[in-house]
Design an enzyme around this catalytic site. Sequence first.
Site, PDB file in Angstrom:
ATOM      1  N   ASP A   7       0.694  -1.304   0.010  1.00 16.91           N
ATOM      2  CA  ASP A   7       0.288  -0.065   0.035  1.00 16.91           C
ATOM      3  C   ASP A   7       0.933   1.370  -0.152  1.00 16.91           C
ATOM      4  O   ASP A   7       1.912   1.545   0.865  1.00 16.91           O
ATOM      5  CB  ASP A   7      -0.670  -0.094   1.276  1.00 16.91           C
ATOM      6  CG  ASP A   7      -2.006   1.184   1.226  1.00 16.91           C
ATOM      7  OD1 ASP A   7      -2.926   1.100   1.438  1.00 16.91           O
ATOM      8  OD2 ASP A   7      -1.615   2.416   0.880  1.00 16.91           O
ATOM      9  N   ASP A  25      -3.742   2.087  -5.276  1.00 18.90           N
ATOM     10  CA  ASP A  25      -2.418   2.093  -4.582  1.00 18.90           C
ATOM     11  C   ASP A  25      -2.254   0.998  -3.694  1.00 18.90           C
ATOM     12  O   ASP A  25      -1.313   0.958  -3.092  1.00 18.90           O
ATOM     13  CB  ASP A  25      -2.431   3.303  -3.726  1.00 18.90           C
ATOM     14  CG  ASP A  25      -2.887   3.467  -2.479  1.00 18.90           C
ATOM     15  OD1 ASP A  25      -3.716   2.424  -2.056  1.00 18.90           O
ATOM     16  OD2 ASP A  25      -2.286   3.809  -1.444  1.00 18.90           O
ATOM     17  N   GLU A  26      -3.019  -0.076  -4.020  1.00 13.84           N
ATOM     18  CA  GLU A  26      -2.887  -1.119  -3.028  1.00 13.84           C
ATOM     19  C   GLU A  26      -3.381  -2.410  -3.662  1.00 13.84           C
ATOM     20  O   GLU A  26      -4.123  -2.557  -4.709  1.00 13.84           O
ATOM     21  CB  GLU A  26      -4.176  -0.905  -1.909  1.00 13.84           C
ATOM     22  CG  GLU A  26      -4.324  -1.427  -0.804  1.00 13.84           C
ATOM     23  CD  GLU A  26      -5.513  -1.273  -0.152  1.00 13.84           C
ATOM     24  OE1 GLU A  26      -5.955  -1.950   0.690  1.00 13.84           O
ATOM     25  OE2 GLU A  26      -6.157  -0.225  -0.467  1.00 13.84           O
TER      26      GLU A  26
HETATM   27  P1  TTP Z   1      -5.210   5.239   0.990  1.00 11.57           P
HETATM   28  O1  TTP Z   1      -4.271   3.949   0.914  1.00 11.57           O
HETATM   29  O2  TTP Z   1      -6.370   4.632   2.083  1.00 11.57           O
HETATM   30  O3  TTP Z   1      -4.375   6.394   1.965  1.00 11.57           O
HETATM   31  P2  TTP Z   1      -3.148   6.997   1.291  1.00 11.57           P
HETATM   32  O4  TTP Z   1      -2.291   6.005   0.369  1.00 11.57           O
HETATM   33  O5  TTP Z   1      -3.334   8.370   0.782  1.00 11.57           O
HETATM   34  O6  TTP Z   1      -2.445   7.093   2.814  1.00 11.57           O
HETATM   35  P3  TTP Z   1      -1.818   6.103   3.436  1.00 11.57           P
HETATM   36  O7  TTP Z   1      -0.378   6.124   3.520  1.00 11.57           O
HETATM   37  O8  TTP Z   1      -2.332   5.970   4.966  1.00 11.57           O
HETATM   38  O9  TTP Z   1      -2.021   4.596   2.842  1.00 11.57           O
HETATM   39  O10 TTP Z   1      -5.935   5.593  -0.222  1.00 11.57           O
HETATM   40  C1  TTP Z   1      -5.030   5.594  -1.393  1.00 11.57           C
HETATM   41  C2  TTP Z   1      -5.675   6.834  -2.385  1.00 11.57           C
HETATM   42  O11 TTP Z   1      -7.045   6.818  -2.475  1.00 11.57           O
HETATM   43  C3  TTP Z   1      -5.562   8.160  -1.580  1.00 11.57           C
HETATM   44  O12 TTP Z   1      -4.146   8.790  -1.826  1.00 11.57           O
HETATM   45  C4  TTP Z   1      -6.474   8.893  -2.063  1.00 11.57           C
HETATM   46  C5  TTP Z   1      -7.779   7.798  -2.454  1.00 11.57           C
HETATM   47  N1  TTP Z   1      -8.757   7.933  -1.395  1.00 11.57           N
HETATM   48  C6  TTP Z   1      -9.792   8.773  -1.762  1.00 11.57           C
HETATM   49  O13 TTP Z   1      -9.845   9.288  -2.613  1.00 11.57           O
HETATM   50  N2  TTP Z   1     -10.898   8.780  -0.946  1.00 11.57           N
HETATM   51  C7  TTP Z   1     -10.746   8.121   0.564  1.00 11.57           C
HETATM   52  O14 TTP Z   1     -11.580   8.120   1.380  1.00 11.57           O
HETATM   53  C8  TTP Z   1      -9.688   7.228   0.608  1.00 11.57           C
HETATM   54  C9  TTP Z   1      -9.640   6.677   1.976  1.00 11.57           C
HETATM   55  C10 TTP Z   1      -8.771   7.194  -0.258  1.00 11.57           C
HETATM   56 MG    MG Z   2      -2.350   4.017   0.715  1.00 14.09          MG
END
Ligand code: TTP
Ligand code: MG
Length: 349
Positions: A17, A112-113
């Site tokens: 992730d 991203d995951e």
């Molecule tokens: P995440 O992996 O949940 O968050 P992140 O990568 O920004 O941060 P982390 O380091 O905690 O993993 O989500 C990935 C992307 O998805 C995030 O950059 C933006 C998008 N996203 C949204 O648009 N709305 C949301 O509610 C969430 C949770 C994510």
């Molecule tokens: Mg993330």
Amino acid sequence: MNEVHPSLLKRKIIHFDMDAFYASIEVRDDPNLLGRPVVVGGLPNSRAVVCTANYEARKYGIHSAMPCSQAFRLCPEAVFIKPNFEKYMAASLQMREIFKKYTPLIEPLSLDEAYLDVTNNEKGLYAVKIAKLIQDEIYEVSGLTGSAGVAPNKLLAKIASDMNKPKGLTVVVPEKAIIFMAELPLRKIHGVGPVTEKKLLSEGLQKCNDVWPYSFDELKIKLGNRAQWLYDSSRGIDERPVETSRIRKSLGQEETFVADLLSVDELKLKLIDLSHQVSESLKERNLKGRTLTLKIKYADFTQITRRKTFIESINDESLLSQQAMELLIGTEAGIRKIRLLGLSVSNFI
Ligand code: TTP
Ligand code: MG
């Protein structure tokens, strides 16, 4: 010491992730943003919500799904940026190319995951080594950082990847799975949303090891058909394989009753329960669908489906149960005994 559950000896899974994904890409592409709080979403005075915030902005309490106006109040000096999805998509494809070098068994969950099954990887490398190589290669190619969880199943790997962000690499070995789960709040389990969490808390279940004293039958009384899932998850057990073709067409849940049901009131209660579960699964995956399908298996095993398509796509629990009950009216519920009810949503946008 407890014996290791046999399922924990079968697979090696990596959950990967990216760190503050959208925001990290914006910072990478504009050096002026380095070290400053950055919020990707809408403008501060708009009705938009925050997609994500970088770690500097999170210190102010800003997080995903918060209204941008609130984020602005928390940190007026933050830089607000509208999302550039093409860039995020490009970075996502770069990641996938790197994953593919190590295994064809890749299950993307979002841009991203992803889960990777590296049990039998071509190069015969240790899973931890692969996770480290992937982190390094992604950084080399894209200038972005990500965190990995390495574990014997998807449940543990996903929790692990979140534990030491950013740039984390967290390993759960089979022998430690049970200790890893013990003190963990149940909400950390993928699939326990706010509604489920509330329900569990009302049953006095907050941490994983709060679940352990209950037998499966006792849990069944408390939680109905989610008992097995919680019984296993709270112990770090998860036998779901990595699903590579993830173009999901529908998402649903069904329940076969211990005794066939005739009472419409009881059936309605079951529909409320199913709507709740389906709604949580949809929200978990960011899905909304336009078609709702009710499946009924009567006591004699004849099966029917009733379906409704809406103009707007839905995932809301109360809407789902309300519509499901209307579909129930068009069946022989109350006249013929029913052995199974199923509810699913399809026609996703
Ligand atoms: P995440 O992996 O949940 O968050 P992140 O990568 O920004 O941060 P982390 O380091 O905690 O993993 O989500 C990935 C992307 O998805 C995030 O950059 C933006 C998008 N996203 C949204 O648009 N709305 C949301 O509610 C969430 C949770 C994510
Ligand atoms: Mg993330």
